[in-house]
Write a protein that holds these residues in place. Sequence first.
Motif, PDB file in Angstrom:
ATOM      1  N   GLY A 168      -8.996  49.626  24.977  1.00 55.03           N
ATOM      2  CA  GLY A 168      -9.552  50.954  24.793  1.00 55.03           C
ATOM      3  C   GLY A 168     -11.046  50.915  24.534  1.00 55.03           C
ATOM      4  O   GLY A 168     -11.805  51.746  25.058  1.00 55.03           O
ATOM      5  N   TRP A 196     -12.773  50.096  27.850  1.00 55.64           N
ATOM      6  CA  TRP A 196     -12.744  51.270  28.724  1.00 55.64           C
ATOM      7  C   TRP A 196     -13.704  52.341  28.216  1.00 55.64           C
ATOM      8  O   TRP A 196     -14.245  53.135  28.991  1.00 55.64           O
ATOM      9  CB  TRP A 196     -11.317  51.818  28.807  1.00 55.64           C
ATOM     10  CG  TRP A 196     -10.979  52.481  30.117  1.00 55.64           C
ATOM     11  CD1 TRP A 196     -11.855  52.938  31.051  1.00 55.64           C
ATOM     12  CD2 TRP A 196      -9.677  52.738  30.628  1.00 55.64           C
ATOM     13  NE1 TRP A 196     -11.174  53.482  32.120  1.00 55.64           N
ATOM     14  CE2 TRP A 196      -9.839  53.370  31.889  1.00 55.64           C
ATOM     15  CE3 TRP A 196      -8.385  52.510  30.148  1.00 55.64           C
ATOM     16  CZ2 TRP A 196      -8.772  53.780  32.665  1.00 55.64           C
ATOM     17  CZ3 TRP A 196      -7.316  52.914  30.913  1.00 55.64           C
ATOM     18  CH2 TRP A 196      -7.491  53.532  32.171  1.00 55.64           C
ATOM     19  N   ASP A 197     -13.915  52.374  26.908  1.00 58.55           N
ATOM     20  CA  ASP A 197     -14.835  53.338  26.301  1.00 58.55           C
ATOM     21  C   ASP A 197     -16.232  53.231  26.899  1.00 58.55           C
ATOM     22  O   ASP A 197     -16.989  54.208  26.920  1.00 58.55           O
ATOM     23  CB  ASP A 197     -14.885  53.098  24.781  1.00 58.55           C
ATOM     24  CG  ASP A 197     -15.933  53.938  24.078  1.00 58.55           C
ATOM     25  OD1 ASP A 197     -15.828  55.182  24.130  1.00 58.55           O
ATOM     26  OD2 ASP A 197     -16.856  53.368  23.467  1.00 58.55           O
ATOM     27  N   SER A 236      -9.015  55.786  27.477  1.00 55.91           N
ATOM     28  CA  SER A 236      -9.469  54.842  26.454  1.00 55.91           C
ATOM     29  C   SER A 236      -8.987  55.275  25.072  1.00 55.91           C
ATOM     30  O   SER A 236      -8.631  54.436  24.241  1.00 55.91           O
ATOM     31  CB  SER A 236     -10.996  54.748  26.472  1.00 55.91           C
ATOM     32  OG  SER A 236     -11.586  56.029  26.307  1.00 55.91           O
TER      33      SER A 236
END
Length: 358
Positions: free
Chosen positions: A240, A243-244, A257
Motif C-alpha cells: 500500500g 502504491w501510494d 493503496s
Amino acid sequence: MKQRLLSLDFFRGLTVAAMILVNNPGSWSYVYPPLEHSKWNGCTPTDLVFPFFLFMVGVSVTFALSSRKADVSGHASLIIHIIRRAAILFAIGLAFRLIPSFDFHNLRILGVLQRISIVFLVISLLYLKTGAKTRIWLCFSFLVIYWLLMTVVPVPGYGPANLEPETNLAAWIDRTVLGEQHLWKQARTWDPEGLLSTLPAISTGLLGIMTGDWLRRKDVADAEKVSWLFAAGFLSVLAGLIWDGFFPINKSLWTSSFVLYTGGLAAMGLALSYWLIDVQQYKSITPPFVAFGWNAITAYVLSGAIPMIFKGMSGGMFHAYGSFLSPLNASLAAAITLVLLMFIPVWIMYKRNIIVKI
C-alpha cells in the motif's frame, strides 16, 4: 453452533467504540487531529475505523456461512436471508437521513450503513458461490481495475483523469447517476461512500474473508497462523505504501493503496488480538469491548439516533465540560461520555446474552 472468535468480537467492539468516539465530538470546531479524517490524501487513525469494520465483516462472513456453504440445497434460502439482511441495513441507513424531516428531494442515498450492506451482500454471495482462488483473483482485480479507471479514463467535461475531489471520475459518476442533491451534504459534488469507490471497498471485505479462511484452518498451528498473518499484513501495508507513490492513500476515494494499507493493519491487529485472547487466554479486559462487538450495528445505530432525538446533547455536554476543561478536552470528554452512554445498553444485552440480528 457457529464457531466464534472472542478476539474478533473484541476487535470489532473496539472498532465500533472508536467509530462512535470520532463521530460524536462535543464540537466539530475542537477536535484533536488524530480524531479527524484526513483532509484528502493521507491516513489518520480515524481513517482506519471504517475499513477495519468492513474487514471484520469479511472475517465474520466466513464464520457465519462456512457451515452452510457445503449444503448446496440450502443456498436458495440462505441467499434470500443475505439479501434481506443487506436490504434492512440499507433501509436503516436511509432512515437515518430521512428522520425527522422526510426530505426525499435532498435524501443522501449512500452512506456508511449503505456501504456496509452492499459490501456484505457482494462478499457473502461470492463466499457462497466461489472458491478461495477465485475470490483472491477478484479481490486484486477490483483494485487494479479501480486504479486504471481512476488514473487513465478521462473525465467527461473535465479532461484527463485526475484525483481531485470534485473532478475525478468517481465524483462525476456520483453526480451523473445520483444527482448532486443526493450526495454527501458537506460537499454535494462527491460522496465518500459513492458508487465507484464501493468496488475497492468490496476488496476490503474480501481481504477479511481471506483472513477468516486462514484463521479457520484446522491443519495449521496457532503460532503459525499468527506468524503468517502478521507477515501477510506487513506485506500488504508495504504494498500500500509503495502504491501510494502513484495512487495516493485516500479514504474518501477508497483508493487501492488505501485498501492494502488499512487491510494490512487490520490483519496485524486481529492477529495480535487472536494470539493474546484466543491463544494465550488473556481475557480480563475483553468483556466491555466484546459487548460492543456482539451488538455492533445496534450500538452504531443508537449512537446516531440518541443525539438526533436529544438535539443539542453533545453541545450541552461540551459546554458543561468547558466550564473546567479546555475546548479540545471538553469536546473529547463529551465524545467519551456518549461512548459510555452507549455502553450501558450493549452491556445489559451482553450480560443477558442478547444479540440483535438483522
